[in-house]
Design a protein around this motif. Structure first.
Motif, short mmCIF file in Angstrom:
data_model
loop_
_atom_site.label_atom_id
_atom_site.label_comp_id
_atom_site.label_asym_id
_atom_site.label_seq_id
_atom_site.Cartn_x
_atom_site.Cartn_y
_atom_site.Cartn_z
N ASP A 74 -54.96 92.30 37.29
CA ASP A 74 -53.60 91.79 37.46
C ASP A 74 -52.99 91.39 36.12
O ASP A 74 -51.84 91.71 35.83
CB ASP A 74 -53.58 90.59 38.41
CG ASP A 74 -53.87 90.96 39.85
OD1 ASP A 74 -53.79 92.17 40.20
OD2 ASP A 74 -54.19 90.05 40.64
N VAL A 75 -53.76 90.66 35.29
CA VAL A 75 -53.26 90.23 33.98
C VAL A 75 -52.98 91.45 33.11
O VAL A 75 -51.95 91.51 32.42
CB VAL A 75 -54.25 89.26 33.31
CG1 VAL A 75 -53.94 89.07 31.83
CG2 VAL A 75 -54.25 87.92 34.02
N LEU A 76 -53.87 92.42 33.15
CA LEU A 76 -53.67 93.63 32.35
C LEU A 76 -52.41 94.36 32.79
O LEU A 76 -51.60 94.77 31.96
CB LEU A 76 -54.89 94.54 32.48
CG LEU A 76 -54.97 95.72 31.53
CD1 LEU A 76 -54.95 95.27 30.08
CD2 LEU A 76 -56.21 96.54 31.83
N LYS A 77 -52.21 94.46 34.08
CA LYS A 77 -51.02 95.13 34.62
C LYS A 77 -49.73 94.41 34.19
O LYS A 77 -48.75 95.04 33.81
CB LYS A 77 -51.10 95.21 36.15
CG LYS A 77 -50.02 96.02 36.78
CD LYS A 77 -50.24 96.13 38.28
CE LYS A 77 -49.14 96.95 38.92
NZ LYS A 77 -49.34 97.10 40.37
N LYS A 78 -49.75 93.09 34.22
CA LYS A 78 -48.58 92.29 33.81
C LYS A 78 -48.35 92.38 32.30
O LYS A 78 -47.22 92.28 31.83
CB LYS A 78 -48.76 90.83 34.20
CG LYS A 78 -48.69 90.59 35.68
CD LYS A 78 -48.97 89.13 36.00
CE LYS A 78 -49.05 88.90 37.50
NZ LYS A 78 -49.48 87.53 37.83
N SER A 79 -49.43 92.56 31.53
CA SER A 79 -49.35 92.58 30.07
C SER A 79 -48.85 93.91 29.52
O SER A 79 -48.24 93.94 28.45
CB SER A 79 -50.72 92.30 29.46
OG SER A 79 -51.21 91.06 29.88
N GLU A 80 -49.14 95.00 30.20
CA GLU A 80 -48.85 96.32 29.65
C GLU A 80 -47.37 96.54 29.31
O GLU A 80 -47.07 97.06 28.24
CB GLU A 80 -49.41 97.41 30.56
CG GLU A 80 -50.92 97.46 30.43
CD GLU A 80 -51.61 98.42 31.37
OE1 GLU A 80 -51.02 98.80 32.40
OE2 GLU A 80 -52.76 98.77 31.07
N PRO A 81 -46.42 96.12 30.16
CA PRO A 81 -45.02 96.30 29.76
C PRO A 81 -44.65 95.49 28.51
O PRO A 81 -43.87 95.95 27.69
CB PRO A 81 -44.22 95.81 30.98
CG PRO A 81 -45.17 95.80 32.11
CD PRO A 81 -46.53 95.61 31.53
N ILE A 82 -45.25 94.33 28.37
CA ILE A 82 -44.98 93.49 27.20
C ILE A 82 -45.51 94.17 25.95
O ILE A 82 -44.82 94.25 24.92
CB ILE A 82 -45.61 92.09 27.37
CG1 ILE A 82 -44.97 91.38 28.57
CG2 ILE A 82 -45.48 91.26 26.10
CD1 ILE A 82 -45.73 90.16 29.05
N MET A 83 -46.73 94.69 26.04
CA MET A 83 -47.31 95.39 24.89
C MET A 83 -46.49 96.64 24.55
O MET A 83 -46.31 96.96 23.38
CB MET A 83 -48.77 95.75 25.16
CG MET A 83 -49.69 94.54 25.24
SD MET A 83 -49.66 93.47 23.79
CE MET A 83 -50.43 94.53 22.58
#
Length: 118
Positions: A74-83
């Motif tokens: 979940d954290v990775l999925k939320k982080s990917e657009p930010i990255m």
């Protein structure tokens, strides 16, 4: 990371761990280029946060098999657009012709370190 409680180094380790279930810390070191002690500390921290899980391997009692937890996914999925936005802003800081060359060079570097499937 816009309200997500991980650093870019932690994101990088999560991303590496997401590529294959049961990676060793050495696999993560090889995939990311992050030094051994930093990977060890980050894996411990992400385990305490509930984003990774570790279990001893059968073939080497000293080694751990590392996997993402559901919370880690979940954290990775939320982080990917930010990255993605961070990467776009970094490239946008260069003139267009240099940006294309820069991205091409980065892809070549990444490809050079990708493991060869046999």
């Amino acid at each position: 990371m816009d309200g997500i409680d991980i650093t870019t180094t932690q994101y990088t380790v999560l991303r590496a761990a997401s590529q294959k279930d049961g990676l060793s810390q050495q696999d993560i070191i090889n995939a990311t280029g992050i030094d051994r002690s930093t990977v060890s500390q980050v894996v411990q921290l992400l385990t305490r946060k509930g984003l990774l899980k570790r279990k001893r391997t059968r073939h080497d009692a000293r080694a751990y098999a590392i996997s993402l937890t559901e919370a880690g996914r979940d954290v990775l999925k939320k982080s990917e657009p930010i990255m993605g936005r961070i990467e776009q802003e970094l490239v946008a800081a260069l003139p267009a012709t240099r940006a294309k060359t820069f991205v091409s060079n980065l892809r070549a570097i990444v490809a050079a370190f990708e493991p060869v499937e046999t």
